[in-house]
Scaffold this active site. Structure first.
Site, PDB file in Angstrom:
ATOM      1  CB  ALA A  66      -0.874  -0.019   1.252  1.00  0.00           C
ATOM      2  CD  GLU A 128       1.251  -5.955   5.101  1.00  0.00           C
ATOM      3  OE1 GLU A 128       2.055  -6.894   5.327  1.00  0.00           O
ATOM      4  OE2 GLU A 128       0.551  -5.911   4.079  1.00  0.00           O
TER       5      GLU A 128
HETATM    6  N1  3HC Z   1       4.613   3.437   0.196  1.00  0.00           N
HETATM    7  C1  3HC Z   1       5.122   4.648  -0.112  1.00  0.00           C
HETATM    8  N2  3HC Z   1       6.432   4.869  -0.306  1.00  0.00           N
HETATM    9  C2  3HC Z   1       7.261   3.816  -0.215  1.00  0.00           C
HETATM   10  C3  3HC Z   1       6.793   2.522   0.091  1.00  0.00           C
HETATM   11  C4  3HC Z   1       5.401   2.344   0.297  1.00  0.00           C
HETATM   12  N3  3HC Z   1       4.874   1.163   0.577  1.00  0.00           N
HETATM   13  N4  3HC Z   1       7.844   1.695   0.117  1.00  0.00           N
HETATM   14  C5  3HC Z   1       8.918   2.434  -0.172  1.00  0.00           C
HETATM   15  N5  3HC Z   1       8.574   3.708  -0.367  1.00  0.00           N
HETATM   16  C6  3HC Z   1       9.462   4.821  -0.737  1.00  0.00           C
HETATM   17  C7  3HC Z   1      10.488   5.108   0.331  1.00  0.00           C
HETATM   18  O1  3HC Z   1       9.979   5.978   1.304  1.00  0.00           O
HETATM   19  C8  3HC Z   1      11.602   5.728  -0.475  1.00  0.00           C
HETATM   20  O2  3HC Z   1      11.254   7.066  -0.692  1.00  0.00           O
HETATM   21  P1  3HC Z   1      12.396   8.199  -0.801  1.00  0.00           P
HETATM   22  O3  3HC Z   1      13.258   7.774  -1.958  1.00  0.00           O
HETATM   23  O4  3HC Z   1      11.626   9.429  -1.019  1.00  0.00           O
HETATM   24  O5  3HC Z   1      13.127   8.152   0.507  1.00  0.00           O
HETATM   25  C9  3HC Z   1      11.523   4.992  -1.818  1.00  0.00           C
HETATM   26  O6  3HC Z   1      10.209   4.418  -1.858  1.00  0.00           O
HETATM   27  C10 3HC Z   1      12.530   3.891  -1.982  1.00  0.00           C
HETATM   28  O7  3HC Z   1      12.476   3.056  -0.835  1.00  0.00           O
HETATM   29  P2  3HC Z   1      13.793   2.462  -0.174  1.00  0.00           P
HETATM   30  O8  3HC Z   1      14.798   3.547   0.021  1.00  0.00           O
HETATM   31  O9  3HC Z   1      13.353   1.699   1.015  1.00  0.00           O
HETATM   32  O10 3HC Z   1      14.284   1.514  -1.342  1.00  0.00           O
HETATM   33  P3  3HC Z   1      14.903   0.064  -1.265  1.00  0.00           P
HETATM   34  O11 3HC Z   1      15.161  -0.329  -2.663  1.00  0.00           O
HETATM   35  O12 3HC Z   1      15.992   0.018  -0.259  1.00  0.00           O
HETATM   36  O13 3HC Z   1      13.747  -0.876  -0.676  1.00  0.00           O
HETATM   37  C11 3HC Z   1      11.554  -1.812  -0.486  1.00  0.00           C
HETATM   38  C12 3HC Z   1      12.586  -1.103  -1.409  1.00  0.00           C
HETATM   39  C13 3HC Z   1      12.057  -3.200  -0.131  1.00  0.00           C
HETATM   40  C14 3HC Z   1      10.285  -1.917  -1.257  1.00  0.00           C
HETATM   41  C15 3HC Z   1      11.387  -0.986   0.802  1.00  0.00           C
HETATM   42  O14 3HC Z   1      11.116   0.354   0.447  1.00  0.00           O
HETATM   43  C16 3HC Z   1      10.266  -1.435   1.683  1.00  0.00           C
HETATM   44  O15 3HC Z   1      10.449  -2.350   2.466  1.00  0.00           O
HETATM   45  N6  3HC Z   1       9.106  -0.756   1.611  1.00  0.00           N
HETATM   46  C17 3HC Z   1       7.996  -0.980   2.487  1.00  0.00           C
HETATM   47  C18 3HC Z   1       7.228  -2.207   2.085  1.00  0.00           C
HETATM   48  C19 3HC Z   1       6.048  -2.370   2.995  1.00  0.00           C
HETATM   49  O16 3HC Z   1       6.120  -2.204   4.194  1.00  0.00           O
HETATM   50  N7  3HC Z   1       4.907  -2.719   2.402  1.00  0.00           N
HETATM   51  C20 3HC Z   1       3.697  -2.872   3.150  1.00  0.00           C
HETATM   52  C21 3HC Z   1       2.966  -1.568   3.192  1.00  0.00           C
HETATM   53  S1  3HC Z   1       1.547  -1.620   4.224  1.00  0.00           S
HETATM   54  C22 3HC Z   1       0.407  -2.435   3.306  1.00  0.00           C
HETATM   55  O17 3HC Z   1       0.690  -2.876   2.234  1.00  0.00           O
HETATM   56  C23 3HC Z   1      -0.949  -2.565   3.922  1.00  0.00           C
HETATM   57  C24 3HC Z   1      -1.795  -3.588   3.177  1.00  0.00           C
HETATM   58  O18 3HC Z   1      -1.698  -4.823   3.846  1.00  0.00           O
HETATM   59  C25 3HC Z   1      -3.246  -3.156   3.150  1.00  0.00           C
END
Ligand code: 3HC
Length: 693
Positions: A66, A128
């Protein structure tokens, strides 16, 4: 290829349509992405030429979840459940083509596709829990139906990323592809499904993997018990477990409702707010405003380390692990041998735990060159000093390094508190000098304080931050001041813990309060672990502090079986009646009347002065932002992430309350509690540390 909207497009390959999401950086499920997928599926359904659909992503990854930046903002339709329903109920098979990472809502979208194919290098996960949440789009209900309850519990409650081959083995993926041919393989896979008239498999209808767990409450109880320590204090893991229980025991739609309720509870709670803040803080910390892309970085291939003690050895391991050759220097053969033995023993332990192969241990050891000759560092690109914590010793060493090490190299000190500028002044090139403050054990602890001196050149700062990332650290840039950021704030807590012990609380009362707050251990248990005799010498001991008295009694911490606590052979701690007597006698000698101290007072007196010190640090510009201070406390001192960090915590309590409480203690105990001007000012203006300046 036809654009659906700015972030999605459709391409047709014979009878198969490829619906592509292209929303950098990570294809998060923003409103535009959700709308694009929904319309794409609708168009494909309406187009008689299309018989199968591949859902793929452009850029470096499949949908990573998300869009976290949308959380807490007004809802913009379509909702994810609507998008998922369109996919799941599509009359034409939908195949997810996964590369990079399919995380959170991204994996949950893949789970409503009828089939999933992934590049071998891809990873899948429901992380999450790290945001204080649980998978809120059916992940807890569908995942166990594909991989079974045990595996689902681990993936959801630990938030691990599972490599594609393992995910395929578990049943999460239907096929693997080479990275280069994923798209073509996904199209071929979809075509085969169409040709073979395979059923539109809906994960929600599967039961065989969950039925064995039905009525088996012990399975869940055992999982809770085995992870009690790991999950302590966190709400999200327990909520995830309850969702998976619901998946097993309830009909699918009821389970889904349960998941939604618990997801919303978590989303509204303080823990998730804190953990989402930490997510962004941990990314922001790398950003140094005055160092842009125009600042060059210095190539570092050869690292030198002076000192093979606990710190030097631990630091060396970081670089060896990252594949970099390290030369390590000691003054005596005996010290050098001992240092090498410790490094090897550490690697052997990791090998015994199955986390490192014997060949890898040898490869890492082979990158290490031990020597007694400082001249061997002449060619190093980076030298890190990790010798005795004494200004004269360090200055003398830096003077010598200045004569030996090639021009352009970075000279770093691992001091934990000394003045980096004074050390730099002992060289003819202060612009090359920087502090790299590793935390013990340096091969394990994530935090690195990068200490920018008054004269440190920008390329040196930039290179240090980059190297930190390369060796897997979380780096925070800090300025020169006694103890830098982390230890400077810690000193406040230590002082109050000692004072509280004399005023009336006992060490185990104080430790309990901080442990219950969420720290892995309290200050006294920590001293026992580190050793009370750090920096203590019998000849100079004056018996004027509790610590000195205990050291004189040979109660030097866990290693001597006694410190503030008594320890049994398994190092289990017990409150010590001896220490209690020592404390009471000491307080009496000081003319103090002991009093009852409440848990609330213990917490406020240990934590609020830290917040106050953090405000002074910010005011002096020794940290770039309040959130950097929080990152330091999360990664170096065990501050519970579900409370954000000391500065975020202050924001959640309200700065006016922090100021009022500090003023009360100032009246009672003295000026150490006087609110910092920045803190008082923010409070007066109704602001938070997190607000933009
Ligand atoms: N939403 C919005 N922005 C996000 C994002 C997300 N889910 N995931 C990453 N970003 C952004 C980061 O803030 C960063 O922004 P910036 O460049 O402005 O600082 C950019 O994307 C790149 O992220 P990283 O620096 O972390 O890049 P990496 O390549 O090191 O890692 C990744 C990529 C593995 C995808 C890592 O960003 C990550 O773990 N992201 C979070 C994934 C996550 O937690 N997903 C679950 C979200 S909650 C959800 O899905 C609820 C659902 O169940 C309903």
């Amino acid at each position: 290829m036809t654009a659906i909207n700015a972030v999605t497009s459709l391409a047709v390959d014979g009878n198969i349509a490829v619906l592509t999401v292209d929303s950098p950086p990570v294809n998060a499920l923003s409103a535009a992405v959700r709308a694009g997928i929904l319309q794409g599926i609708e168009r494909c359904t309406a187009d008689p030429a299309v018989q199968g659909i591949v859902l793929a992503c452009a850029g470096k990854t499949f949908i990573a979840g998300a869009d976290i930046t949308e959380f807490g903002k007004p809802f913009v339709p379509p909702g994810l459940p609507e998008v998922q329903a369109a996919i799941e109920n599509s009359t034409k098979p939908v195949v997810a083509a996964i590369h990079g990472t399919a995380l959170g809502g991204g994996l949950e979208v893949a789970l409503v596709c009828h089939y999933r194919i992934a590049a071998r290098s891809a990873r899948c996960g429901l992380p999450e829990v790290h945001l204080g949440l649980l998978p809120g789009a059916g992940g807890t209900q569908r995942l166990p139906r594909l991989v079974g309850v045990e595996k689902a519990l681990e993936m959801v409650a630990y938030g691990t990323h599972v490599p594609a081959p393992e995910a395929a083995e578990m049943g999460l993926l239907d096929a693997l592809a080479d990275d280069a041919t994923l798209r073509a393989d996904a199209i071929a896979f979809a075509r085969r499904i169409v040709e073979e008239k395979r059923p539109l498999r809906k994960v929600r209808d599967l039961d065989d993997k969950i039925s064995p767990a039905r009525g088996n409450g012990e399975l869940f109880a055992a999982f809770r018990k085995a992870n009690a320590r790991r999950f302590r204090g966190f709400e999200a893991p327990e909520a995830s477990i309850r969702c998976i229980e619901a998946a097993v025991e309830l009909p699918f739609d009821e389970g889904l409702r349960r998941e939604r309720e618990l997801f919303q509870e978590l989303m509204a709670g303080s823990q998730s707010a804190a953990q989402r803040y930490v997510f962004f803080a941990s990314r922001q910390v790398w950003n140094v405003p005055d160092i842009g892309a125009d600042v060059p970085s210095i190539p570092v291939t050869r690292v030198g380390i002076v000192g093979a003690g606990t710190m030097g050895g631990g630091i060396a391991m970081n670089f060896l692990n990252a594949g970099m050759p390290v030369t390590i220097v000691e003054t005596t053969q005996q010290a050098l041998d001992r240092g090498l033995r410790t490094i090897r023993a550490n690697y052997d332990n990791t090998m015994k735990k199955g986390r490192l192969s014997a060949a890898e241990v040898e490869a890492r050891m082979a990158r290490l060159t031990p020597t007694l000759d400082l001249q061997q560092l002449a060619d190093a690109d980076l030298v890190i000093e990790a010798v005795f914590e004494n200004m004269e010793v360090k200055k003398e060493l830096f003077g010598r390094l200045d004569q030996i090490v090639k021009p352009g190299a970075i000279l770093a000190t691992n001091t934990s508190a000394l003045d980096v500028d004074e050390i730099a002044a002992a060289t003819s090139r202060p612009e090359a000098v920087i502090g790299l403050h590793f935390f013990s054990p340096a091969n394990v602890m994530k935090l690195l304080e990068v200490v920018r001196g008054e004269k440190t050149a920008k390329p040196v700062v930039r290179t240090s931050m980059e190297l930190a990332r390369k060796i897997g650290k979380v780096a925070a840039l800090v300025g020169v001041c006694p103890g830098f950021v982390g230890n400077r704030m810690l000193a406040q807590r230590q002082r109050e813990a000692q004072r509280l012990a004399l005023e009336g609380a006992l060490p185990w009362d104080i430790d309990r309060v901080l442990y219950d707050f969420g720290f892995p251990m309290g200050p006294f248990a920590m001293s026992d672990l580190a050793g009370l005799d750090l920096g203590w010498v019998r000849e100079r001991s004056t018996g004027s502090t509790l610590r000195e008295i205990l050291c004189e009694m040979d109660r030097r911490g866990q290693k001597t079986g006694a410190g503030y606590y008594d320890y049994d052979a398994q190092r289990n701690a017990r409150p010590s009646p001896v220490v209690e007597r020592v404390i009471r006698d000491f307080a009496t000698r000081q003319g103090r009347t002991r009093r009852a101290v409440s848990d609330q007072e213990i917490l406020e007196r240990c934590v609020f002065p830290m917040i106050n010190e953090g405000a002074k640090i910010l005011q002096e510009g020794k940290a770039l932002r309040a959130s950097d201070i929080d990152v330091i406390w999360n990664n170096g001192y065990g501050w519970p992430v579900y409370r954000g960090g000391p500065m975020f915590y202050a924001d959640t309590i309200g700065l006016d309350k922090v100021v009022r409480t500090l003023r009360q203690y100032e009246e009672m105990l003295g000026e150490e509690f006087r609110p910092a001007p920045l803190l008082a000012d923010l409070a007066a203006r109704g602001k938070r540390f997190a607000d933009p300046k």
